[in-house]
Scaffold this motif. Structure first.
Motif, PDB file in Angstrom:
ATOM      1  N   PRO A   1      23.612  42.190  74.324  1.00  0.00           N
ATOM      2  CA  PRO A   1      24.063  41.965  73.037  1.00  0.00           C
ATOM      3  C   PRO A   1      24.181  42.977  72.019  1.00  0.00           C
ATOM      4  O   PRO A   1      24.763  42.806  71.176  1.00  0.00           O
ATOM      5  CB  PRO A   1      23.053  40.830  72.617  1.00  0.00           C
TER       6      PRO A   1
ATOM      7  N   CYS B   1      14.922  34.943  76.928  1.00  0.00           N
ATOM      8  CA  CYS B   1      16.460  35.269  76.742  1.00  0.00           C
ATOM      9  C   CYS B   1      17.080  35.317  77.917  1.00  0.00           C
ATOM     10  O   CYS B   1      16.380  35.258  79.099  1.00  0.00           O
ATOM     11  CB  CYS B   1      16.779  36.672  75.947  1.00  0.00           C
TER      12      CYS B   1
ATOM     13  N   PRO C   1      21.051  30.397  74.724  1.00  0.00           N
ATOM     14  CA  PRO C   1      20.951  31.694  74.743  1.00  0.00           C
ATOM     15  C   PRO C   1      19.332  32.140  74.411  1.00  0.00           C
ATOM     16  O   PRO C   1      18.882  33.105  74.758  1.00  0.00           O
ATOM     17  CB  PRO C   1      21.915  32.351  74.082  1.00  0.00           C
TER      18      PRO C   1
ATOM     19  N   SER D   1      23.212  35.073  68.409  1.00  0.00           N
ATOM     20  CA  SER D   1      23.457  33.491  68.275  1.00  0.00           C
ATOM     21  C   SER D   1      23.645  33.239  67.106  1.00  0.00           C
ATOM     22  O   SER D   1      24.031  32.052  66.953  1.00  0.00           O
ATOM     23  CB  SER D   1      22.235  33.084  68.854  1.00  0.00           C
TER      24      SER D   1
ATOM     25  N   LEU E   1      27.669  33.547  75.010  1.00  0.00           N
ATOM     26  CA  LEU E   1      26.646  34.580  75.243  1.00  0.00           C
ATOM     27  C   LEU E   1      26.192  34.424  76.769  1.00  0.00           C
ATOM     28  O   LEU E   1      25.870  35.481  77.324  1.00  0.00           O
ATOM     29  CB  LEU E   1      25.495  34.154  74.417  1.00  0.00           C
TER      30      LEU E   1
ATOM     31  N   TRP F   1      19.474  39.211  70.912  1.00  0.00           N
ATOM     32  CA  TRP F   1      19.832  37.988  71.276  1.00  0.00           C
ATOM     33  C   TRP F   1      19.974  36.958  70.193  1.00  0.00           C
ATOM     34  O   TRP F   1      21.015  36.145  69.998  1.00  0.00           O
ATOM     35  CB  TRP F   1      19.208  37.368  72.660  1.00  0.00           C
TER      36      TRP F   1
ATOM     37  N   ALA G   1      25.850  37.701  79.392  1.00  0.00           N
ATOM     38  CA  ALA G   1      24.717  37.883  80.173  1.00  0.00           C
ATOM     39  C   ALA G   1      25.265  37.948  81.639  1.00  0.00           C
ATOM     40  O   ALA G   1      24.547  38.611  82.340  1.00  0.00           O
ATOM     41  CB  ALA G   1      23.793  36.811  80.106  1.00  0.00           C
TER      42      ALA G   1
END
Length: 368
Positions: free
Chosen positions: A32, A86, A104, A12, A22, A8, A26
């Protein structure tokens, strides 16, 4: 099962992949790691661009600034300085996830458990008046006693008074940073920030370690303050205050907005008056907040205890206090209101100040 926070964090750092992209990953339960592997579905869901794909190659090879920032962040987390929540983590705050652009990454230092408790954001001017700071402290303390975790931004003025009220009674409070958690801003609040951890509260930020207090960080920080909370109470705010940004974000997120009115002569109250005209709940007592947020606390409603008047006032002192009202009153105004001369008023004013009934402010005296 939660994904590896490393993935994650890496995702990012990619250009073109923001909080919204993001969140789509999810929500679709696409880890990711698939984005980092340049999976076509993950790239499409996240809104990746050409420069995103180029950055993926550099990240995989350990080259460039994203790779360097990733390693620094992982070393910092490995040191035990903070946790990283996360979007697919079980303890990621459910209320925060509901906003349009949840962070995120949520770095947390302290007790992350208090993020799952009912929270109220209490915000206002950095240049708070004495009366504003006193209101912030009194409301934060009473609301904390009612079972709400006080959440704010650790800024000077209203924010600091709200956090202080919570820690003074040993209660949890949440400070949302506009920097990385490896630096406390403003520096003047380092002792307060440490006390927040010592009393079971938490520091929260979406910023990677090393992030400086840049102006653009704070409006984004405000969406987290309101997003974590069931409502936002604005104590004192000028018409262009950042607190109004927090209030607008709260409305967009479907949160309750509350505002404490002030004197029409006080520029720092005009922002609250504007919010009230636009539909915010006018707050005079703690009950006005609890009534709106009652479902979070069951049927619990603290009994109203009126503030006691200062004891031991003489009849002339009590009459003067009554005539003063609750706005700033200058000597000339008090002469007209009471019919007393300035030399007759001064001993009474000094006595009232010593007894804690009034305080000197710019332009005159204010009833406490």
């Amino acid at each position: 099962m939660s994904s590896d926070p490393r993935d994650w964090i890496a995702a990012s750092l990619l250009p073109g992949i923001g909080a919204v992209g993001l969140k789509r990953l999810a929500a679709a339960q696409v880890p990711p790691s698939r984005l980092l592997d340049a999976d076509s579905e993950a790239l499409s869901l996240s809104g990746a661009r050409v420069d995103t794909v180029r950055a993926l190659d550099a990240l995989a090879a350990g080259r460039g600034e994203p790779a360097e920032r990733l390693e620094r962040c992982l070393e910092w987390l490995d040191s035990g300085a903070a946790r990283c929540l996360c979007p697919d983590a079980e303890d990621y705050p459910a209320l925060l996830w509901q906003i349009p652009d949840p962070p995120p990454l949520l770095f947390v230092r302290g007790d992350a458990g208090c993020l799952a408790m009912p929270q109220l954001a209490l915000v206002g001017s950095r240049h708070a008046s004495r009366a504003g700071a006193a209101n912030a402290y009194a409301f934060a303390r009473a609301l904390s006693e009612a079972g709400l975790v006080i959440t704010s931004g650790l800024a000077l003025g209203i924010d600091g008074a709200a956090h202080q009220a919570a820690v003074d009674r040993g209660a949890a409070t949440v400070a949302v940073f506009g920097t990385g958690l490896d630096r406390v801003y403003p520096r003047r609040h380092r002792k307060l920030a440490q006390t927040i951890l010592d009393t079971g509260g938490a520091w929260v930020s979406e910023c990677l370690p090393g992030t400086a207090p840049l102006p653009g960080n704070f409006p984004r920080r405000n969406r987290i303050i309101s997003g974590l909370s069931a409502g936002v109470l604005v104590v004192e705010a000028a018409p262009r205050s950042g607190s109004l940004i927090t209030a607008r974000m709260a409305l967009e997120q479907g949160r309750e907005v509350f505002a404490i009115p002030g004197s029409i002569q006080n520029p720092a109250a005009h922002g609250c008056h504007r919010l009230i005209r636009e539909g915010a709940v006018l707050v005079e007592t703690v009950a006005h907040v609890i009534e709106q947020l009652g479902p979070l606390l069951g049927s619990y409603l603290p009994a109203e205890t009126p503030a006691p008047l200062p004891q031991g006032l003489s009849e002339p002192e009590a009459n003067l206090l009554d005539k003063m009202g609750y706005d700033v009153a200058g000597i000339d105004q008090l002469v007209v209101l009471t019919g007393l001369s300035a030399p007759e008023l001064m001993p009474l004013l000094v006595s009232l100040e010593l007894k804690g009934a009034i305080e000197p402010v710019a332009g005159g005296y204010l009833r406490r």
